[in-house]
Structures are given as structure tokens and as C-alpha cells.
Write a protein that holds these residues in place. Structure first.
Motif, PDB file in Angstrom:
ATOM      1  N   ALA A   1      40.991  40.214  33.096  1.00 20.18           N
ATOM      2  CA  ALA A   1      41.116  41.072  34.273  1.00 20.18           C
ATOM      3  C   ALA A   1      41.683  40.291  35.458  1.00 20.18           C
ATOM      4  N   LEU A   2      41.214  39.063  35.651  1.00 21.50           N
ATOM      5  CA  LEU A   2      41.703  38.265  36.776  1.00 21.50           C
ATOM      6  C   LEU A   2      43.157  37.845  36.577  1.00 21.50           C
ATOM      7  N   SER A   3      43.577  37.679  35.324  1.00 21.29           N
ATOM      8  CA  SER A   3      44.965  37.263  35.077  1.00 21.29           C
ATOM      9  C   SER A   3      45.958  38.330  35.513  1.00 21.29           C
ATOM     10  N   ALA A   4      45.503  39.562  35.649  1.00 30.14           N
ATOM     11  CA  ALA A   4      46.395  40.635  36.097  1.00 30.14           C
ATOM     12  C   ALA A   4      46.644  40.592  37.597  1.00 30.14           C
ATOM     13  N   VAL A   5      45.857  39.791  38.315  1.00 35.26           N
ATOM     14  CA  VAL A   5      46.051  39.658  39.761  1.00 35.26           C
ATOM     15  C   VAL A   5      47.186  38.676  39.988  1.00 35.26           C
ATOM     16  N   SER A   6      48.304  39.164  40.478  1.00 36.24           N
ATOM     17  CA  SER A   6      49.512  38.338  40.576  1.00 36.24           C
ATOM     18  C   SER A   6      49.391  37.241  41.620  1.00 36.24           C
ATOM     19  N   GLU A   7      48.498  37.402  42.599  1.00 38.23           N
ATOM     20  CA  GLU A   7      48.385  36.394  43.658  1.00 38.23           C
ATOM     21  C   GLU A   7      47.630  35.145  43.205  1.00 38.23           C
ATOM     22  N   LEU A   8      46.999  35.198  42.044  1.00 32.61           N
ATOM     23  CA  LEU A   8      46.219  34.066  41.560  1.00 32.61           C
ATOM     24  C   LEU A   8      47.063  33.219  40.623  1.00 32.61           C
ATOM     25  N   ASN A   9      47.232  31.938  40.957  1.00 35.74           N
ATOM     26  CA  ASN A   9      47.939  31.034  40.063  1.00 35.74           C
ATOM     27  C   ASN A   9      46.931  30.315  39.170  1.00 35.74           C
ATOM     28  N   LEU A  10      47.423  29.396  38.350  1.00 30.33           N
ATOM     29  CA  LEU A  10      46.542  28.716  37.397  1.00 30.33           C
ATOM     30  C   LEU A  10      45.493  27.863  38.096  1.00 30.33           C
ATOM     31  N   ILE A  11      45.840  27.287  39.249  1.00 37.14           N
ATOM     32  CA  ILE A  11      44.863  26.473  39.985  1.00 37.14           C
ATOM     33  C   ILE A  11      43.718  27.349  40.468  1.00 37.14           C
ATOM     34  N   ALA A  12      44.054  28.516  41.027  1.00 35.50           N
ATOM     35  CA  ALA A  12      43.015  29.440  41.484  1.00 35.50           C
ATOM     36  C   ALA A  12      42.155  29.910  40.316  1.00 35.50           C
ATOM     37  N   MET A  13      42.789  30.206  39.174  1.00 36.79           N
ATOM     38  CA  MET A  13      42.026  30.636  38.005  1.00 36.79           C
ATOM     39  C   MET A  13      41.086  29.527  37.526  1.00 36.79           C
ATOM     40  N   GLY A  14      41.563  28.288  37.558  1.00 31.57           N
ATOM     41  CA  GLY A  14      40.713  27.174  37.164  1.00 31.57           C
ATOM     42  C   GLY A  14      39.530  27.000  38.091  1.00 31.57           C
ATOM     43  N   MET A  15      39.756  27.149  39.396  1.00 33.00           N
ATOM     44  CA  MET A  15      38.654  27.037  40.357  1.00 33.00           C
ATOM     45  C   MET A  15      37.634  28.151  40.157  1.00 33.00           C
ATOM     46  N   ILE A  16      38.120  29.371  39.910  1.00 35.75           N
ATOM     47  CA  ILE A  16      37.203  30.490  39.667  1.00 35.75           C
ATOM     48  C   ILE A  16      36.382  30.231  38.414  1.00 35.75           C
TER      49      ILE A  16
ATOM     50  N   GLU B   1      26.610  35.528  25.540  1.00 31.84           N
ATOM     51  CA  GLU B   1      26.590  35.050  26.916  1.00 31.84           C
ATOM     52  C   GLU B   1      27.986  34.821  27.480  1.00 31.84           C
ATOM     53  N   LEU B   2      28.958  34.477  26.606  1.00 32.25           N
ATOM     54  CA  LEU B   2      30.286  34.100  27.097  1.00 32.25           C
ATOM     55  C   LEU B   2      31.311  35.219  27.029  1.00 32.25           C
ATOM     56  N   TRP B   3      31.065  36.271  26.256  1.00 28.63           N
ATOM     57  CA  TRP B   3      32.041  37.351  26.164  1.00 28.63           C
ATOM     58  C   TRP B   3      32.374  37.977  27.520  1.00 28.63           C
ATOM     59  N   PRO B   4      31.396  38.199  28.424  1.00 28.46           N
ATOM     60  CA  PRO B   4      31.775  38.768  29.728  1.00 28.46           C
ATOM     61  C   PRO B   4      32.789  37.921  30.487  1.00 28.46           C
ATOM     62  N   PHE B   5      32.639  36.607  30.422  1.00 26.74           N
ATOM     63  CA  PHE B   5      33.589  35.735  31.107  1.00 26.74           C
ATOM     64  C   PHE B   5      34.962  35.794  30.444  1.00 26.74           C
ATOM     65  N   PHE B   6      34.985  35.969  29.130  1.00 27.82           N
ATOM     66  CA  PHE B   6      36.240  36.069  28.401  1.00 27.82           C
ATOM     67  C   PHE B   6      37.050  37.276  28.886  1.00 27.82           C
ATOM     68  N   PHE B   7      36.394  38.443  28.950  1.00 33.83           N
ATOM     69  CA  PHE B   7      37.097  39.647  29.391  1.00 33.83           C
ATOM     70  C   PHE B   7      37.382  39.607  30.894  1.00 33.83           C
ATOM     71  N   LEU B   8      36.511  38.944  31.672  1.00 30.56           N
ATOM     72  CA  LEU B   8      36.771  38.804  33.104  1.00 30.56           C
ATOM     73  C   LEU B   8      38.037  37.988  33.346  1.00 30.56           C
ATOM     74  N   GLY B   9      38.289  36.997  32.489  1.00 31.09           N
ATOM     75  CA  GLY B   9      39.508  36.211  32.632  1.00 31.09           C
ATOM     76  C   GLY B   9      40.756  37.050  32.441  1.00 31.09           C
TER      77      GLY B   9
END
Length: 267
Positions: free
Chosen positions: A211-226, A201-209
Motif C-alpha cells: 500500500a505504501l509503495s503506491a504513494v509516489s512521494e515516498l522513495n526507497l529511503i523513506a520506505m526504509g525509514m518507515i 504477525e508479519l503479514w499485515p506489514f507485508f500488505f502495508l508495504g
């Protein structure tokens, strides 16, 4: 002077909570962050604390085995990184490992002393003196706090100059070797976290993280909210948590097949 006072207080609380394990002051992330805040270098404290936290994930007391002391390692290295010495985070990580071993020796010594205090508490209990028992308990707990506070005071009293001279006198092969060894332990900490979340159940979220970390406009706060939003959505949609008939459910509106939850829901 005020910053030094709060550094000692935070170090004292870290030592006490190493035994209480209630407010997590002894955790590297908390201790280093608070000491960094007291010294006016919050960012460096968070970076050091987060790195040491991954290093200390595998440190735990099992039975009579005493693990390396994360509280002393966090408090002293955080003061060296965020205090007047201003050593680098890498150096702080390198010296944290021998500090943790030294703290392990100190905590064994303090726990040995508390054996005698336990007998004193027994005598106070035989007298019916509740205040006496409380005094002995607070004395033992204060010794654990002083176990961290006194080394920090010594480092503060020595001053930034001698501390830097002592650190510079250490050969690079030792400091770099300890830094590399600490990095290996951090990898083990990450592996432990991944092992705990290694479910279908959690592996998709692991790999999604990743993928999202490659988006330079997202900081740690945005990643935490997502991450928080995705967790809430998962809890709302997963049959396991909303009483549906998915995996682990019984198909009759029960919550994951738990009979107690079924009774409560029907009630």
C-alpha cells in the motif's frame, strides 16, 4: 588505472570471502555495488547487484554439493555493466548465469588443488612450524581470490570493443532466454523470502508495504525509514519481546516462556 586496481581488489576479496563467508564480499549486492563504485557507476552496480542477489538466494552449498558461483557472476557482470563496455543490466543478468556455472567449475578445481595443500599443512604441523601452516592456509585462500580476480583481469585486458562484439554475436534467442530464466529464478528468490516471513504477525506489514509503495512521494529511503520505525514499534509493543503475557509468554513477566530469560530477568 586506479579504478581498475580497485576492481581487481574487490574481485579478489569476493573470491576469498566465497570461502571465508565472513564479510559478505562474495554476495552479489556487495560485490556489484563495490565494483560499480570503483567504476563510477554506483547506481547501475546497485541495480545489478540487487537483482542478482534475489537470483542467488537459492544458491547454497549443501554437503559436498557446490552451488553456482555468485562471486564470479557478480564480479564479471558488474564490470561489464559499469565498466567501459557499458552493457545493459538485462544483458549483465543474462550472462551472469553461465558465468556462475563457469565459476562453479573453477571453485571445484581450486578446492581439488587445496587437497594437496592440506597434506602440506599436515607435514608443517608435524614439524611444529606454525608459520608453515599459516603460509599454506594463506596460499589456499589466495587461490580462491585469484579464481575471481584472474577472469576479471582477462576481461579487462580484452577491452570493451571485443567484449561488445562477442556479446552482440550471441543470438537474441539465447540472451533473451537467459534473461527470462534469470527472472524466473528471481521469482523463486522472492518466494523464499516470503516463505520465511509467512507468519500471522508479519503479514499485515507485508500488505502495508504494498500500500505504501503506491504513494509516489515516498522513495526507497523513506520506505526504509518507515519499515525500521514499524519494526521498532513492533518490538516494543509485542508481548513476545517485552516480557508480557502474550503468545508464547507465561503471564508472570517471563520473556516468551524461556526459563533462561526468566532467570536473567529475575536476577
Amino acid at each position: 588505472m586506479i579504478s581498475a586496481f580497485f576492481v581487481v581488489i574487490f574481485a579478489f576479496l569476493a573470491g576469498m570471502d566465497g570461502i571465508l563467508d565472513q564479510f559478505q564480499f562474495h554476495q552479489p549486492l556487495v560485490a556489484a555495488t563495490l565494483i560499480g563504485l570503483a567504476n563510477g557507476h554506483l547506481t547501475e552496480g546497485i541495480i545489478l547487484g540487487g537483482t542478482l542477489q534475489m537470483l542467488a538466494l537459492g544458491w547454497m552449498n549443501i554437503g559436498a554439493a557446490v552451488a553456482p558461483d555468485a562471486a564470479l557472476a557478480s564480479a564479471v557482470s558488474a564490470y561489464l555493466v559499469t565498466g567501459p563496455a557499458q552493457v545493459s543490466v538485462d544483458t549483465g543478468m543474462a550472462i551472469a548465469i553461465p558465468l556462475a556455472v563457469a565459476g562453479q567449475v573453477l571453485t571445484i578445481g581450486v578446492r581439488t588443488l587445496t587437497v594437496a595443500l592440506a597434506h602440506i599443512a599436515d607435514k608443517q604441523a608435524e614439524k611444529g612450524s606454525l608459520r608453515g601452516v599459516e603460509t599454506v592456509h594463506w596460499t589456499a585462500l589466495s587461490l580462491q581470490g585469484l579464481r575471481i580476480a584472474i577472469p576479471v583481469i582477462i576481461v579487462m585486458a580484452v577491452g570493451a570493443g571485443p567484449v561488445n562484439d562477442a556479446l552482440n554475436a550471441i543470438p537474441d534467442v539465447i540472451t533473451k532466454g537467459l534473461a527470462v530464466a534469470g527472472g524466473f529464478i528471481v521469482v523463486v528468490g522472492y518466494a523464499m523470502v516470503i516463505n520465511m516471513m509467512a507468519t500471522a504477525e508479519l503479514w499485515p506489514f507485508f500488505f502495508l508495504g504494498f500500500a505504501l509503495s503506491a504513494v509516489s512521494e515516498l522513495n526507497l529511503i523513506a520506505m526504509g525509514m518507515i519499515g525500521l520505525v514499524l519494526a521498532l514499534i513492533y518490538l516494543q509493543l509485542s508481548p513476545r519481546f517485552n516480557g508480557g503475557s502474550g503468545k508464547g509468554g507465561s503471564g508472570n513477566g517471563s520473556n516468551g516462556g524461556d526459563p533462561i530469560d526468566t532467570i536473567l530477568n529475575n536476577y
